[in-house]
Design a protein around this motif. Structure first.
Motif, PDB file in Angstrom:
ATOM      1  N   VAL A 256      29.473  22.730  26.802  1.00 10.74           N
ATOM      2  CA  VAL A 256      29.347  23.047  28.228  1.00 10.74           C
ATOM      3  C   VAL A 256      29.553  24.550  28.426  1.00 10.74           C
ATOM      4  CG1 VAL A 256      30.614  22.823  30.401  1.00 10.74           C
ATOM      5  CG2 VAL A 256      30.215  20.815  29.013  1.00 10.74           C
ATOM      6  N   CYS A 273      39.482  24.150  37.065  1.00 14.76           N
ATOM      7  CA  CYS A 273      39.608  23.366  35.823  1.00 14.76           C
ATOM      8  C   CYS A 273      40.919  22.569  35.830  1.00 14.76           C
ATOM      9  CB  CYS A 273      39.555  24.271  34.594  1.00 14.76           C
ATOM     10  SG  CYS A 273      39.765  23.328  33.076  1.00 14.76           S
ATOM     11  N   PRO A 274      40.837  21.247  35.767  1.00 16.70           N
ATOM     12  CA  PRO A 274      42.067  20.453  35.899  1.00 16.70           C
ATOM     13  C   PRO A 274      42.910  20.421  34.635  1.00 16.70           C
ATOM     14  CG  PRO A 274      40.189  19.005  35.572  1.00 16.70           C
ATOM     15  CD  PRO A 274      39.644  20.394  35.604  1.00 16.70           C
ATOM     16  N   VAL A 275      42.320  20.782  33.485  1.00 15.91           N
ATOM     17  CA  VAL A 275      43.079  20.676  32.233  1.00 15.91           C
ATOM     18  C   VAL A 275      43.400  22.049  31.621  1.00 15.91           C
ATOM     19  CG1 VAL A 275      42.263  18.353  31.676  1.00 15.91           C
ATOM     20  CG2 VAL A 275      40.934  20.306  30.924  1.00 15.91           C
ATOM     21  N   ALA A 277      41.564  24.549  30.735  1.00 18.78           N
ATOM     22  CA  ALA A 277      40.781  24.820  29.520  1.00 18.78           C
ATOM     23  C   ALA A 277      39.973  26.102  29.639  1.00 18.78           C
ATOM     24  CB  ALA A 277      39.848  23.646  29.227  1.00 18.78           C
ATOM     25  N   ILE A 278      40.201  26.865  30.732  1.00 21.91           N
ATOM     26  CA  ILE A 278      39.437  28.114  30.874  1.00 21.91           C
ATOM     27  C   ILE A 278      40.354  29.301  30.619  1.00 21.91           C
ATOM     28  CG2 ILE A 278      38.123  29.560  32.478  1.00 21.91           C
ATOM     29  CD1 ILE A 278      36.892  27.022  33.543  1.00 21.91           C
ATOM     30  N   ILE A 407      35.542  29.053  27.772  1.00 27.08           N
ATOM     31  CA  ILE A 407      36.060  27.682  27.706  1.00 27.08           C
ATOM     32  C   ILE A 407      36.760  27.474  26.368  1.00 27.08           C
ATOM     33  CG2 ILE A 407      35.329  25.280  27.419  1.00 27.08           C
ATOM     34  CD1 ILE A 407      33.332  25.644  29.593  1.00 27.08           C
ATOM     35  N   CYS A 412      38.698  21.421  26.548  1.00 28.39           N
ATOM     36  CA  CYS A 412      37.735  21.058  27.602  1.00 28.39           C
ATOM     37  C   CYS A 412      37.264  19.621  27.445  1.00 28.39           C
ATOM     38  CB  CYS A 412      36.542  22.012  27.538  1.00 28.39           C
ATOM     39  SG  CYS A 412      35.151  21.472  28.532  1.00 28.39           S
ATOM     40  N   VAL A 413      37.313  18.864  28.561  1.00 29.23           N
ATOM     41  CA  VAL A 413      36.878  17.466  28.507  1.00 29.23           C
ATOM     42  C   VAL A 413      35.491  17.287  29.153  1.00 29.23           C
ATOM     43  CG1 VAL A 413      39.156  16.402  28.326  1.00 29.23           C
ATOM     44  CG2 VAL A 413      38.256  16.994  30.581  1.00 29.23           C
ATOM     45  N   SER A 414      34.772  18.373  29.317  1.00 32.12           N
ATOM     46  CA  SER A 414      33.398  18.361  29.844  1.00 32.12           C
ATOM     47  C   SER A 414      33.283  17.646  31.191  1.00 32.12           C
ATOM     48  CB  SER A 414      32.452  17.681  28.848  1.00 32.12           C
ATOM     49  OG  SER A 414      32.533  18.297  27.601  1.00 32.12           O
ATOM     50  N   CYS A 415      34.249  17.899  32.087  1.00 31.34           N
ATOM     51  CA  CYS A 415      34.232  17.187  33.375  1.00 31.34           C
ATOM     52  C   CYS A 415      33.200  17.743  34.336  1.00 31.34           C
ATOM     53  CB  CYS A 415      35.620  17.222  34.010  1.00 31.34           C
ATOM     54  SG  CYS A 415      36.073  18.848  34.627  1.00 31.34           S
ATOM     55  N   GLY A 416      32.745  18.973  34.110  1.00 32.58           N
ATOM     56  CA  GLY A 416      31.679  19.527  34.943  1.00 32.58           C
ATOM     57  C   GLY A 416      32.144  20.211  36.216  1.00 32.58           C
ATOM     58  N   ARG A 417      33.442  20.319  36.445  1.00 32.86           N
ATOM     59  CA  ARG A 417      33.911  20.946  37.687  1.00 32.86           C
ATOM     60  C   ARG A 417      33.584  22.441  37.714  1.00 32.86           C
ATOM     61  NH1 ARG A 417      37.751  17.072  37.045  1.00 32.86           N
ATOM     62  NH2 ARG A 417      38.440  15.970  38.902  1.00 32.86           N
ATOM     63  N   CYS A 418      33.764  23.109  36.540  1.00 33.02           N
ATOM     64  CA  CYS A 418      33.641  24.571  36.543  1.00 33.02           C
ATOM     65  C   CYS A 418      32.228  25.033  36.899  1.00 33.02           C
ATOM     66  CB  CYS A 418      34.096  25.155  35.210  1.00 33.02           C
ATOM     67  SG  CYS A 418      33.295  24.453  33.794  1.00 33.02           S
TER      68      CYS A 418
HETATM   69  S1  SF4 Z   1      34.009  21.313  32.063  1.00 31.42           S
HETATM   70 FE1  SF4 Z   1      35.904  20.662  33.151  1.00 31.42          FE
HETATM   71  S2  SF4 Z   1      37.456  20.670  31.560  1.00 31.42           S
HETATM   72 FE2  SF4 Z   1      35.763  21.855  30.749  1.00 31.42          FE
HETATM   73  S3  SF4 Z   1      36.265  23.967  31.279  1.00 31.42           S
HETATM   74 FE3  SF4 Z   1      34.961  23.158  32.911  1.00 31.42          FE
HETATM   75  S4  SF4 Z   1      36.387  22.399  34.475  1.00 31.42           S
HETATM   76 FE4  SF4 Z   1      37.561  22.653  32.561  1.00 31.42          FE
END
Ligand code: SF4
Ligand code: SF4
Length: 444
Positions: A256, A273-275, A277-278, A407, A412-418
């Motif tokens: 991602v 980013c909730p985890v 990871a950035i 990232i 990163c859990v690939s949640c797509g928020r960023c």
């Molecule tokens: S895809 Fe989600 S977990 Fe990965 S860097 Fe973006 S916000 Fe964070």
């Protein structure tokens, strides 16, 4: 002229239709044999384990897993649409979670694989091997798209996030030592035949099976409540499978991306980013002197074997207690206590053992073998835990030069928020929509 539907929308609708249809098929595999009718007062207990199923349904599950992984990878890397990932998460919670009752799951499959590797009498079904390896193969190519919404445990936690807080870096680093330790311990116990702790202490399986013990129900509830403000606590600070996924994701062929083009440092992605990871840019002034860095790394490398030896020794001290998790060791202890007249009555196992007329020596010999294997295994597992913990601490205390937001592929859990909040992404999307409209107008 009517607008041509976007490819993504059609793909999503088709995918949902296929998944919903296939989800209904395995229902026929359940409850094939009628329950016996007892004339006594015997009450048939409610089973907590899923029913055994026909192999064909396991293959259907594997196909659904691959389809879900492929879709999650497309939504995360190609279409860059979080909505698609949320749809997959909802589906996974219902299908792999409530319908399939969280079994087979790749997290628990770690133990089947470990047991099969160390015990020649234990065979693993091909579908369990596939469930274990397929998400790992995807991680090597596209990162942790399994965690984005295909894993029912991750998906459940993803759906309850309300307002994630940023944890201090040192807290994340210290708690981050738990998953590799849990991974080593679960492999040790499975390899010695002492039990499957991942399944036994899985906080969500009780929800999915509507049959948790009170303690596990409370644990699951606490994880979900905590998950509203500390995103994905199980994924980040417990999950042993996430450790392997993280390692492979680091090497992934593609991953991602935050911004479609160059980053303008608006910081929106970092906040969302909730985890955590950035990683923000690190200016030249913050990077330690090369000499200091080399010296510190030298010390760390020197201490690494010491840490590994220390944790190996510590776990080997615990091995007599860990060995008690093995049924043969427990039985041998009980028999010894009964023979010495020190036991408070007999147990079902000891009664059954005496009825079988097996010599005591055979049982005690078996106990000795298990204890020996446990001590050896505890040394190895403990050393690996120490080694990994040392590496994690070294990695988290090192400053690396970065000119843009990056990232951390492992976390990163690939949640797509960023990318969903990225201002460059929004600009790109607006441009694409505008271009599409212009083309349509031209054609009209
Ligand atoms: S895809 Fe989600 S977990 Fe990965 S860097 Fe973006 S916000 Fe964070
Ligand atoms: S970290 Fe573990 S529990 Fe979380 S989504 Fe990934 S595999 Fe599932």
């Amino acid at each position: 002229m009517k607008d041509k539907p976007a490819f993504q929308t059609v793909f999503m609708q088709a995918l949902l239709a296929v998944l919903c249809f296939t989800a209904s098929v395995p229902l026929h595999g359940q409850e094939r044999f009628p329950q016996p009718e007892f004339t006594s007062d015997y009450t048939i207990p409610t089973p907590l384990q899923p029913h055994p199923r026909q192999t064909v349904f396991d293959y259907i599950d594997t196909a659904i897993l691959i389809a879900a992984l492929a879709s999650a990878s497309l939504f995360a890397l190609k279409f860059r649409r979080r909505t698609g990932l949320i749809v997959i998460a909802v589906f996974s919670v219902f299908y792999f979670g409530f319908f399939r009752r969280g079994c087979v799951c790749p997290i628990g499959a770690i133990q089947n694989m470990a047991m099969a590797l160390f015990n020649p009498h234990f065979a693993v079904p091909i579908t369990v091997i596939l469930f274990f390896t397929v998400p790992l193969i995807f991680a090597l190519f596209t990162g942790r798209t399994f965690c984005s919404g295909v894993c029912p445990f991750g998906a459940l936690q993803e759906l309850v996030i309300v307002k994630p807080l940023r944890l201090p870096q040192w807290v994340s680093s210290v708690l981050g030592i738990i998953p590799p330790a849990y991974l080593c311990l679960s492999v040790l116990l499975a390899a010695t035949g002492s039990g499957f702790i991942i399944c036994r202490f899985d906080p969500f399986i009780g929800f999915f099976r509507f049959g948790a013990t009170f303690e596990m129900f409370v644990a699951g509830l606490l994880f979900l409540l905590a998950g509203t403000v500390v995103a994905r606590p199980y994924c980040r600070f417990v999950c042993p499978y996430g450790v392997i996924l993280g390692w492979l994701s680091r090497l992934s062929y593609r991953h991602v991306k935050i911004a479609p083009e160059e980053c303008i440092r608006c910081r929106l992605c970092e906040d969302v980013c909730p985890v955590d990871a950035i990683r923000p840019p690190v200016p030249e002034t913050m990077i330690e002197e090369r000499k200091t860095g080399i010296r510190r790394l030298g010390f760390a490398i020197l201490f690494l074997p010491l840490i590994a030896f220390g944790t190996g020794f510590a776990l080997s001290l615990l091995s007599p207690y860990l060995a008690l998790l093995h049924p043969d060791v427990r039985l041998a202890r009980q028999i010894r206590l009964e023979n010495a007249g020190e036991a408070e009555g007999t147990t079902l196992e000891s009664d059954a053992f005496r009825m079988r007329d097996v010599p005591f020596d055979a049982l005690f010999e078996r106990e000795k073998t298990v204890r020996g294997r446990m001590t050896k295994g505890a040394w190895i597992a403990g050393s690996v835990i120490g080694f990994l913990a040392g590496l994690t601490l070294i990695a988290s205390s090192r400053w690396k030069k970065r000119s843009v937001f990056e990232i951390d592929r492992r976390a990163c859990v690939s949640c797509g928020r960023c990318f969903e909040v990225c201002s460059k992404e929004q600009e790109e999307r607006r441009k694409t929509t505008l271009k599409k409209k212009e083309k349509t107008n031209e054609r009209d």
